[in-house]
Design a protein around this motif. Sequence first.
Motif, PDB file in Angstrom:
ATOM      1  N   ARG A  54       1.163 -13.473  -4.309  1.00  0.00           N
ATOM      2  CA  ARG A  54       0.570 -14.120  -3.149  1.00  0.00           C
ATOM      3  C   ARG A  54       1.213 -13.600  -1.875  1.00  0.00           C
ATOM      4  O   ARG A  54       2.428 -13.625  -1.721  1.00  0.00           O
ATOM      5  N   GLN A  55       0.372 -13.139  -0.965  1.00  0.00           N
ATOM      6  CA  GLN A  55       0.798 -12.780   0.376  1.00  0.00           C
ATOM      7  C   GLN A  55      -0.414 -12.927   1.284  1.00  0.00           C
ATOM      8  O   GLN A  55      -1.489 -13.336   0.834  1.00  0.00           O
ATOM      9  N   SER A  56      -0.263 -12.594   2.549  1.00  0.00           N
ATOM     10  CA  SER A  56      -1.320 -12.919   3.513  1.00  0.00           C
ATOM     11  C   SER A  56      -2.659 -12.254   3.202  1.00  0.00           C
ATOM     12  O   SER A  56      -3.714 -12.789   3.534  1.00  0.00           O
ATOM     13  N   ASP A  57      -2.621 -11.071   2.565  1.00  0.00           N
ATOM     14  CA  ASP A  57      -3.879 -10.359   2.314  1.00  0.00           C
ATOM     15  C   ASP A  57      -4.212 -10.224   0.835  1.00  0.00           C
ATOM     16  O   ASP A  57      -4.929  -9.324   0.433  1.00  0.00           O
ATOM     17  N   SER A  58      -3.707 -11.153   0.019  1.00  0.00           N
ATOM     18  CA  SER A  58      -4.001 -11.090  -1.426  1.00  0.00           C
ATOM     19  C   SER A  58      -5.103 -12.072  -1.800  1.00  0.00           C
ATOM     20  O   SER A  58      -5.051 -12.727  -2.837  1.00  0.00           O
ATOM     21  N   TRP A  59      -6.115 -12.170  -0.950  1.00  0.00           N
ATOM     22  CA  TRP A  59      -7.160 -13.171  -1.158  1.00  0.00           C
ATOM     23  C   TRP A  59      -8.008 -12.909  -2.399  1.00  0.00           C
ATOM     24  O   TRP A  59      -8.521 -13.852  -3.001  1.00  0.00           O
ATOM     25  N   VAL A  60      -8.161 -11.657  -2.803  1.00  0.00           N
ATOM     26  CA  VAL A  60      -8.975 -11.380  -3.985  1.00  0.00           C
ATOM     27  C   VAL A  60      -8.313 -11.965  -5.224  1.00  0.00           C
ATOM     28  O   VAL A  60      -8.931 -12.708  -5.995  1.00  0.00           O
ATOM     29  N   PHE A  61      -7.028 -11.633  -5.420  1.00  0.00           N
ATOM     30  CA  PHE A  61      -6.328 -12.183  -6.582  1.00  0.00           C
ATOM     31  C   PHE A  61      -6.267 -13.702  -6.508  1.00  0.00           C
ATOM     32  O   PHE A  61      -6.476 -14.390  -7.517  1.00  0.00           O
ATOM     33  N   ASP A  62      -5.958 -14.236  -5.340  1.00  0.00           N
ATOM     34  CA  ASP A  62      -5.827 -15.680  -5.187  1.00  0.00           C
ATOM     35  C   ASP A  62      -7.094 -16.393  -5.633  1.00  0.00           C
ATOM     36  O   ASP A  62      -7.046 -17.381  -6.379  1.00  0.00           O
ATOM     37  N   ARG A  63      -8.244 -15.877  -5.226  1.00  0.00           N
ATOM     38  CA  ARG A  63      -9.515 -16.491  -5.603  1.00  0.00           C
ATOM     39  C   ARG A  63      -9.750 -16.405  -7.109  1.00  0.00           C
ATOM     40  O   ARG A  63     -10.120 -17.398  -7.749  1.00  0.00           O
ATOM     41  N   ASN A  96       2.708  -5.822  -6.529  1.00  0.00           N
ATOM     42  CA  ASN A  96       1.848  -6.796  -5.864  1.00  0.00           C
ATOM     43  C   ASN A  96       0.569  -7.004  -6.671  1.00  0.00           C
ATOM     44  O   ASN A  96       0.273  -6.245  -7.579  1.00  0.00           O
ATOM     45  N   ALA A  97      -0.195  -8.010  -6.257  1.00  0.00           N
ATOM     46  CA  ALA A  97      -1.480  -8.286  -6.918  1.00  0.00           C
ATOM     47  C   ALA A  97      -2.641  -7.866  -6.030  1.00  0.00           C
ATOM     48  O   ALA A  97      -3.686  -8.509  -6.029  1.00  0.00           O
ATOM     49  N   GLY A  98      -2.463  -6.800  -5.277  1.00  0.00           N
ATOM     50  CA  GLY A  98      -3.540  -6.269  -4.466  1.00  0.00           C
ATOM     51  C   GLY A  98      -3.416  -6.655  -3.003  1.00  0.00           C
ATOM     52  O   GLY A  98      -2.893  -7.713  -2.655  1.00  0.00           O
ATOM     53  N   ASN A  99      -3.906  -5.764  -2.148  1.00  0.00           N
ATOM     54  CA  ASN A  99      -3.869  -5.981  -0.697  1.00  0.00           C
ATOM     55  C   ASN A  99      -5.266  -5.793  -0.120  1.00  0.00           C
ATOM     56  O   ASN A  99      -5.909  -4.773  -0.369  1.00  0.00           O
ATOM     57  N   GLY A 100      -5.724  -6.765   0.649  1.00  0.00           N
ATOM     58  CA  GLY A 100      -7.029  -6.647   1.281  1.00  0.00           C
ATOM     59  C   GLY A 100      -8.145  -6.503   0.265  1.00  0.00           C
ATOM     60  O   GLY A 100      -8.217  -7.230  -0.725  1.00  0.00           O
ATOM     61  N   ASP A 101      -8.999  -5.512   0.494  1.00  0.00           N
ATOM     62  CA  ASP A 101     -10.139  -5.288  -0.393  1.00  0.00           C
ATOM     63  C   ASP A 101     -10.131  -3.897  -1.012  1.00  0.00           C
ATOM     64  O   ASP A 101     -11.125  -3.478  -1.606  1.00  0.00           O
ATOM     65  N   THR A 102      -9.030  -3.163  -0.875  1.00  0.00           N
ATOM     66  CA  THR A 102      -8.975  -1.791  -1.363  1.00  0.00           C
ATOM     67  C   THR A 102      -7.959  -1.650  -2.492  1.00  0.00           C
ATOM     68  O   THR A 102      -7.153  -2.542  -2.746  1.00  0.00           O
ATOM     69  N   MET A 117       0.810  -1.215   0.000  1.00  0.00           N
ATOM     70  CA  MET A 117       0.000   0.000   0.000  1.00  0.00           C
ATOM     71  C   MET A 117       0.844   1.267   0.000  1.00  0.00           C
ATOM     72  O   MET A 117       0.312   2.365  -0.173  1.00  0.00           O
ATOM     73  N   ALA A 118       2.148   1.145   0.191  1.00  0.00           N
ATOM     74  CA  ALA A 118       3.015   2.330   0.205  1.00  0.00           C
ATOM     75  C   ALA A 118       3.139   2.902  -1.197  1.00  0.00           C
ATOM     76  O   ALA A 118       3.705   2.262  -2.089  1.00  0.00           O
ATOM     77  N   GLY A 119       2.598   4.080  -1.387  1.00  0.00           N
ATOM     78  CA  GLY A 119       2.663   4.710  -2.696  1.00  0.00           C
ATOM     79  C   GLY A 119       1.605   4.255  -3.669  1.00  0.00           C
ATOM     80  O   GLY A 119       1.617   4.667  -4.833  1.00  0.00           O
ATOM     81  N   MET A 120       0.668   3.417  -3.222  1.00  0.00           N
ATOM     82  CA  MET A 120      -0.400   2.990  -4.133  1.00  0.00           C
ATOM     83  C   MET A 120      -1.399   4.133  -4.335  1.00  0.00           C
ATOM     84  O   MET A 120      -1.870   4.719  -3.364  1.00  0.00           O
ATOM     85  N   PRO A 121      -1.739   4.452  -5.568  1.00  0.00           N
ATOM     86  CA  PRO A 121      -2.660   5.556  -5.865  1.00  0.00           C
ATOM     87  C   PRO A 121      -4.119   5.128  -5.702  1.00  0.00           C
ATOM     88  O   PRO A 121      -4.858   4.989  -6.684  1.00  0.00           O
ATOM     89  N   VAL A 122      -4.540   4.926  -4.475  1.00  0.00           N
ATOM     90  CA  VAL A 122      -5.849   4.340  -4.199  1.00  0.00           C
ATOM     91  C   VAL A 122      -6.983   5.182  -4.782  1.00  0.00           C
ATOM     92  O   VAL A 122      -7.941   4.648  -5.361  1.00  0.00           O
ATOM     93  N   GLU A 123      -6.895   6.505  -4.636  1.00  0.00           N
ATOM     94  CA  GLU A 123      -7.967   7.358  -5.139  1.00  0.00           C
ATOM     95  C   GLU A 123      -8.090   7.268  -6.656  1.00  0.00           C
ATOM     96  O   GLU A 123      -9.202   7.294  -7.204  1.00  0.00           O
ATOM     97  N   LEU A 124      -6.977   7.149  -7.353  1.00  0.00           N
ATOM     98  CA  LEU A 124      -7.027   7.002  -8.809  1.00  0.00           C
ATOM     99  C   LEU A 124      -7.618   5.650  -9.195  1.00  0.00           C
ATOM    100  O   LEU A 124      -8.377   5.551 -10.171  1.00  0.00           O
TER     101      LEU A 124
END
Length: 223
Positions: free
Chosen positions: A80-89, A54-60, A29-36
């Motif tokens: 794949r990491q602990s909170d990449s469940w969206v991509f994993d699925r 990364n392939a996404g973190n959590g749900d945001t 999430m460091a430097g990720m342009p979430v608003e964009l």
Amino acid sequence: MSLQVCPDADEAVAGIEDGSTVLVGGFGMAGMPVELIDALIRQGASDLTVVSNNAGNGDTGLAALLAKGRVRRVVCSFPRQSDSWVFDRLYREGRVDLEVVPQGTLAERLRAAGAGIGAFYSPTGVGTLLAEGKETRDIDGRTHVLEYPIKGDVALIGAYRADRMGNLVYRKTARNFGPVMATAATTVVAQVHEIVEAGALDPEAVVTPGIYVDRVVQVEPGA
């Protein structure tokens, strides 16, 4: 083309087309342009190829874009990491394609695109599945794999400050893939916490020169 200072994130991502290759900055999430990314979800572009560390973190952020089914292919280093469940699925369900690229190779492929380098050889990945089907060459007694640049139609990056010429300053670890992605895309969109007048930034602190930046939008600090 002069810099476009956008009133909101929705205008900043206007015109991104279906099927685009979108470079998304951030290390986690460091430097990720979430608003964009949220604005891109509202904008509706689909069938996207996303290039990110990364392939996404959590749900945001990127995970939210994936969850909406807008991404056809992901090119990244850490799928794949602990909170990449969206991509994993999605990957297990066969709903998204994946290209894994070693982190240093990912950065260099992006840099090569910005520098106009046609291809380069790297020893990383030799003897693994990542090198299957790729051209190899012995250099100084060591096998290298031929790698090609990664070019983006659009880069979405997060920075700390911008001036009205588009020069960007990053904050600590949020300066990760943003600088190389800004050189590797046709259209570069940056979200920042503050936009200042030209000349207000210390030139020695500018990492991304404004010549690379097409659009900038200010978001709330902490966003």
